[in-house]
Scaffold this motif. Structure first.
Motif, PDB file in Angstrom:
ATOM      1  N   ASN A  22      13.640  18.488  56.320  1.00 54.95           N
ATOM      2  CA  ASN A  22      14.617  19.191  55.481  1.00 54.95           C
ATOM      3  C   ASN A  22      15.233  18.258  54.445  1.00 54.95           C
ATOM      4  O   ASN A  22      15.443  18.656  53.295  1.00 54.95           O
ATOM      5  CB  ASN A  22      15.703  19.835  56.342  1.00 54.95           C
ATOM      6  CG  ASN A  22      15.211  21.085  57.038  1.00 54.95           C
ATOM      7  OD1 ASN A  22      14.343  21.788  56.538  1.00 54.95           O
ATOM      8  ND2 ASN A  22      15.763  21.361  58.206  1.00 54.95           N
ATOM      9  N   SER A  23      15.514  17.031  54.838  1.00 58.54           N
ATOM     10  CA  SER A  23      16.074  16.059  53.891  1.00 58.54           C
ATOM     11  C   SER A  23      15.091  15.766  52.764  1.00 58.54           C
ATOM     12  O   SER A  23      15.466  15.722  51.592  1.00 58.54           O
ATOM     13  CB  SER A  23      16.427  14.753  54.604  1.00 58.54           C
ATOM     14  OG  SER A  23      17.459  14.965  55.524  1.00 58.54           O
ATOM     15  N   PRO A  28      15.392  15.983  45.272  1.00 54.82           N
ATOM     16  CA  PRO A  28      14.579  15.993  44.050  1.00 54.82           C
ATOM     17  C   PRO A  28      13.539  14.869  44.123  1.00 54.82           C
ATOM     18  O   PRO A  28      13.827  13.787  44.634  1.00 54.82           O
ATOM     19  CB  PRO A  28      15.594  15.720  42.938  1.00 54.82           C
ATOM     20  CG  PRO A  28      16.917  16.075  43.531  1.00 54.82           C
ATOM     21  CD  PRO A  28      16.805  15.807  45.001  1.00 54.82           C
ATOM     22  N   VAL A  29      12.341  15.137  43.644  1.00 51.26           N
ATOM     23  CA  VAL A  29      11.229  14.192  43.782  1.00 51.26           C
ATOM     24  C   VAL A  29      11.597  12.791  43.308  1.00 51.26           C
ATOM     25  O   VAL A  29      11.323  11.806  43.982  1.00 51.26           O
ATOM     26  CB  VAL A  29       9.984  14.696  43.011  1.00 51.26           C
ATOM     27  CG1 VAL A  29       8.896  13.645  42.993  1.00 51.26           C
ATOM     28  CG2 VAL A  29       9.461  15.967  43.633  1.00 51.26           C
ATOM     29  N   HIS A  30      12.230  12.682  42.174  1.00 43.17           N
ATOM     30  CA  HIS A  30      12.503  11.368  41.590  1.00 43.17           C
ATOM     31  C   HIS A  30      13.704  10.659  42.219  1.00 43.17           C
ATOM     32  O   HIS A  30      14.007   9.536  41.856  1.00 43.17           O
ATOM     33  CB  HIS A  30      12.696  11.495  40.077  1.00 43.17           C
ATOM     34  CG  HIS A  30      13.798  12.432  39.698  1.00 43.17           C
ATOM     35  ND1 HIS A  30      13.637  13.796  39.737  1.00 43.17           N
ATOM     36  CD2 HIS A  30      15.066  12.205  39.308  1.00 43.17           C
ATOM     37  CE1 HIS A  30      14.771  14.368  39.376  1.00 43.17           C
ATOM     38  NE2 HIS A  30      15.646  13.429  39.112  1.00 43.17           N
ATOM     39  N   THR A  31      14.366  11.307  43.180  1.00 39.79           N
ATOM     40  CA  THR A  31      15.550  10.672  43.767  1.00 39.79           C
ATOM     41  C   THR A  31      15.438  10.461  45.272  1.00 39.79           C
ATOM     42  O   THR A  31      16.449  10.375  45.950  1.00 39.79           O
ATOM     43  CB  THR A  31      16.818  11.501  43.477  1.00 39.79           C
ATOM     44  OG1 THR A  31      16.664  12.784  44.084  1.00 39.79           O
ATOM     45  CG2 THR A  31      17.079  11.623  42.003  1.00 39.79           C
ATOM     46  N   ILE A  32      14.235  10.368  45.788  1.00 40.66           N
ATOM     47  CA  ILE A  32      14.095  10.097  47.217  1.00 40.66           C
ATOM     48  C   ILE A  32      14.564   8.665  47.459  1.00 40.66           C
ATOM     49  O   ILE A  32      14.048   7.718  46.875  1.00 40.66           O
ATOM     50  CB  ILE A  32      12.659  10.344  47.701  1.00 40.66           C
ATOM     51  CG1 ILE A  32      12.387  11.855  47.643  1.00 40.66           C
ATOM     52  CG2 ILE A  32      12.450   9.793  49.103  1.00 40.66           C
ATOM     53  CD1 ILE A  32      11.046  12.298  48.099  1.00 40.66           C
ATOM     54  N   SER A  33      15.558   8.541  48.295  1.00 42.55           N
ATOM     55  CA  SER A  33      16.245   7.262  48.481  1.00 42.55           C
ATOM     56  C   SER A  33      15.434   6.276  49.313  1.00 42.55           C
ATOM     57  O   SER A  33      14.504   6.649  50.030  1.00 42.55           O
ATOM     58  CB  SER A  33      17.589   7.504  49.165  1.00 42.55           C
ATOM     59  OG  SER A  33      17.371   7.935  50.497  1.00 42.55           O
ATOM     60  N   GLU A  34      15.849   5.035  49.216  1.00 41.32           N
ATOM     61  CA  GLU A  34      15.254   3.971  50.033  1.00 41.32           C
ATOM     62  C   GLU A  34      15.452   4.283  51.513  1.00 41.32           C
ATOM     63  O   GLU A  34      14.574   4.050  52.337  1.00 41.32           O
ATOM     64  CB  GLU A  34      15.892   2.628  49.669  1.00 41.32           C
ATOM     65  CG  GLU A  34      15.396   1.464  50.492  1.00 41.32           C
ATOM     66  CD  GLU A  34      13.926   1.147  50.266  1.00 41.32           C
ATOM     67  OE1 GLU A  34      13.268   0.686  51.221  1.00 41.32           O
ATOM     68  OE2 GLU A  34      13.430   1.373  49.149  1.00 41.32           O
ATOM     69  N   VAL A  40      10.913   7.684  56.811  1.00 41.19           N
ATOM     70  CA  VAL A  40       9.523   8.148  56.864  1.00 41.19           C
ATOM     71  C   VAL A  40       8.647   7.086  57.521  1.00 41.19           C
ATOM     72  O   VAL A  40       7.787   7.402  58.351  1.00 41.19           O
ATOM     73  CB  VAL A  40       8.995   8.506  55.458  1.00 41.19           C
ATOM     74  CG1 VAL A  40       7.491   8.747  55.482  1.00 41.19           C
ATOM     75  CG2 VAL A  40       9.726   9.724  54.915  1.00 41.19           C
ATOM     76  N   LYS A  41       8.882   5.844  57.172  1.00 44.07           N
ATOM     77  CA  LYS A  41       8.107   4.743  57.759  1.00 44.07           C
ATOM     78  C   LYS A  41       8.272   4.730  59.281  1.00 44.07           C
ATOM     79  O   LYS A  41       7.296   4.610  60.023  1.00 44.07           O
ATOM     80  CB  LYS A  41       8.570   3.417  57.153  1.00 44.07           C
ATOM     81  CG  LYS A  41       7.700   2.252  57.465  1.00 44.07           C
ATOM     82  CD  LYS A  41       8.173   1.028  56.697  1.00 44.07           C
ATOM     83  CE  LYS A  41       7.216  -0.112  56.852  1.00 44.07           C
ATOM     84  NZ  LYS A  41       7.625  -1.275  56.059  1.00 44.07           N
ATOM     85  N   THR A  89       6.487   4.715  49.299  1.00 42.49           N
ATOM     86  CA  THR A  89       7.008   4.460  47.953  1.00 42.49           C
ATOM     87  C   THR A  89       6.608   5.561  46.970  1.00 42.49           C
ATOM     88  O   THR A  89       7.080   5.576  45.841  1.00 42.49           O
ATOM     89  CB  THR A  89       6.507   3.101  47.416  1.00 42.49           C
ATOM     90  OG1 THR A  89       5.085   3.149  47.304  1.00 42.49           O
ATOM     91  CG2 THR A  89       6.927   1.963  48.331  1.00 42.49           C
ATOM     92  N   ASN A  90       5.751   6.478  47.396  1.00 46.74           N
ATOM     93  CA  ASN A  90       5.274   7.555  46.530  1.00 46.74           C
ATOM     94  C   ASN A  90       6.153   8.793  46.737  1.00 46.74           C
ATOM     95  O   ASN A  90       5.990   9.535  47.703  1.00 46.74           O
ATOM     96  CB  ASN A  90       3.811   7.861  46.859  1.00 46.74           C
ATOM     97  CG  ASN A  90       3.221   8.928  45.975  1.00 46.74           C
ATOM     98  OD1 ASN A  90       3.916   9.798  45.455  1.00 46.74           O
ATOM     99  ND2 ASN A  90       1.910   8.880  45.817  1.00 46.74           N
ATOM    100  N   SER A  91       7.068   9.013  45.816  1.00 49.38           N
ATOM    101  CA  SER A  91       8.026  10.118  45.945  1.00 49.38           C
ATOM    102  C   SER A  91       7.351  11.480  46.020  1.00 49.38           C
ATOM    103  O   SER A  91       7.784  12.350  46.775  1.00 49.38           O
ATOM    104  CB  SER A  91       9.009  10.108  44.777  1.00 49.38           C
ATOM    105  OG  SER A  91       9.798   8.961  44.812  1.00 49.38           O
ATOM    106  N   ASN A  92       6.300  11.672  45.237  1.00 44.90           N
ATOM    107  CA  ASN A  92       5.595  12.961  45.270  1.00 44.90           C
ATOM    108  C   ASN A  92       4.968  13.205  46.637  1.00 44.90           C
ATOM    109  O   ASN A  92       5.045  14.309  47.176  1.00 44.90           O
ATOM    110  CB  ASN A  92       4.521  13.023  44.177  1.00 44.90           C
ATOM    111  CG  ASN A  92       5.117  13.161  42.801  1.00 44.90           C
ATOM    112  OD1 ASN A  92       6.124  13.834  42.612  1.00 44.90           O
ATOM    113  ND2 ASN A  92       4.507  12.505  41.827  1.00 44.90           N
ATOM    114  N   ALA A  93       4.342  12.172  47.196  1.00 45.58           N
ATOM    115  CA  ALA A  93       3.721  12.304  48.515  1.00 45.58           C
ATOM    116  C   ALA A  93       4.782  12.564  49.578  1.00 45.58           C
ATOM    117  O   ALA A  93       4.573  13.376  50.486  1.00 45.58           O
ATOM    118  CB  ALA A  93       2.914  11.055  48.858  1.00 45.58           C
TER     119      ALA A  93
END
Length: 124
Positions: A22-23, A28-34, A40-41, A89-93
């Motif tokens: 959900n997060s 937004p794709v370009h703002t996925i935070s560190e 995800v890792k 590191t791939n925001s779209n993925a």
């Protein structure tokens, strides 16, 4: 339908996955935070173990009941999720990962587990 005891652990793990999904899905794709990338890792490691457990315990049962379509979907989505989560590191993925993870958890909870439980309950 009340969740069968054999599936409770997997369902609880789904809840944690759904929170991450959900997060990611709402970001937004370009703002996925560190921070989300790091989650995800970590999740990838946990998901690998979760998927292994499902594939080793549920797939043989699904196949024995002739549930080939459910089995194929389960395996394909597991592969896709691991692939999409491979580059944090791939925001779209990561966005696609979040959307697929959300749909995948819903599929397992609403369809796959329901079918399995129906088979189990039908057995004497």
């Amino acid at each position: 339908m009340r969740r069968d005891e054999k599936l409770i652990k997997l369902s609880r793990e789904h809840y944690a996955s759904l929170k991450l999904a959900n997060s990611l899905a709402s970001a937004p794709v370009h703002t996925i935070s560190e921070s989300l990338s790091q989650q995800v890792k970590t999740a990838r490691i946990e998901l690998s173990a979760h998927f292994k457990e499902e594939e080793e315990t549920l797939i043989p049962q699904l196949l024995s009941y002739g549930e080939f379509a459910l089995t194929n979907r389960l395996k394909i989505e597991h592969q896709q999720l691991l692939s999409l989560s491979g580059d944090e590191t791939n925001s779209n993925a990561l966005k696609q990962f979040g959307l697929l993870l959300k749909a995948h958890v819903r599929f397992e909870e609403r369809e796959l587990f329901t079918v399995l439980q129906a088979h189990w309950e039908a057995q004497p």
